[in-house]
Design an enzyme around this catalytic site. Structure first.
Site, PDB file in Angstrom:
ATOM      1  N   CYS A  18     -17.173  -2.233   5.618  1.00 33.67           N
ATOM      2  CA  CYS A  18     -18.610  -1.980   5.424  1.00 33.67           C
ATOM      3  C   CYS A  18     -19.311  -3.195   4.829  1.00 33.67           C
ATOM      4  CB  CYS A  18     -18.816  -0.759   4.523  1.00 33.67           C
ATOM      5  SG  CYS A  18     -18.452   0.806   5.324  1.00 33.67           S
ATOM      6  N   CYS A  82      12.408   4.450  -2.337  1.00 34.60           N
ATOM      7  CA  CYS A  82      11.382   5.212  -3.072  1.00 34.60           C
ATOM      8  C   CYS A  82      11.967   6.556  -3.509  1.00 34.60           C
ATOM      9  CB  CYS A  82      10.157   5.444  -2.197  1.00 34.60           C
ATOM     10  SG  CYS A  82       9.367   3.958  -1.558  1.00 34.60           S
ATOM     11  N   CYS A 126       6.676  -1.522  -7.535  1.00 32.24           N
ATOM     12  CA  CYS A 126       7.944  -0.810  -7.377  1.00 32.24           C
ATOM     13  C   CYS A 126       8.921  -1.627  -6.540  1.00 32.24           C
ATOM     14  CB  CYS A 126       7.723   0.552  -6.714  1.00 32.24           C
ATOM     15  SG  CYS A 126       6.989   1.795  -7.796  1.00 32.24           S
TER      16      CYS A 126
END
Length: 165
Positions: A18, A82, A126
């Site tokens: 945008c 994960c 992570c």
């Protein structure tokens, strides 16, 4: 889903699209304060609404599959996925914080020691902690992981910004 690129689009990318296409402004640098602040403001407008992702749009199902594979693939010198933390150890403490079940409905989140943390910054942190090669923010790998972890939170309420230790 972004028809132009044939890829998923997240809120940070939508903001930048945008800015560039409608405002003639430059895209924000990844994780710039203004990008994080605007992302929190926009996502907070949906506070309490249920999380949902339409896997029928474009090839979202394919991206979901890639994200699921990433979520369960062990990597790095520590050989962690994960799921190693967010499933096998959900609810336990890691450092001073509870491990989530791998949903992202509170991101960007406020962390007491660092302030606002974006989702891709957390993903990268992570991955860094597993001692693996860190992908670029908004890379296909992390976008697929975002699709999958967003789907994992289907029906949970938007909590942006959540607070973490």
């Amino acid at each position: 889903w972004d028809e132009k690129t044939g890829k998923p689009i997240n809120i940070e990318q939508q903001i930048d699209q945008c800015r560039v296409e409608r405002m003639g402004a430059k895209a924000y640098k990844f994780d710039a304060d203004e990008q994080r602040d605007l992302t929190v403001f926009i996502k907070n407008q949906s506070l309490g609404m249920p999380v949902g992702i339409d896997l029928a749009k474009g090839d979202m199902k394919g991206w979901w599959e890639k994200g699921k594979e990433t979520y369960y693939t062990r990597t790095g010198q520590l050989n962690l996925a994960c799921a190693s933390c967010h499933e096998a150890n959900a609810g336990k403490y890691i450092r001073a914080d509870h491990l989530s079940q791998g949903q992202v409905n509170g991101f960007p989140t406020y962390r007491l020691k660092t302030g606002i943390v974006s989702l891709h910054n957390r993903f990268r942190g992570c991955i860094r902690d597993t001692r693996a090669e860190i992908p670029k923010a908004f890379s296909d790998e992390l976008m697929a992981l975002e699709v999958y972890t967003t789907w994992r939170g289907t029906g949970l309420s938007v909590e942006t910004p959540a607070v973490r230790h």
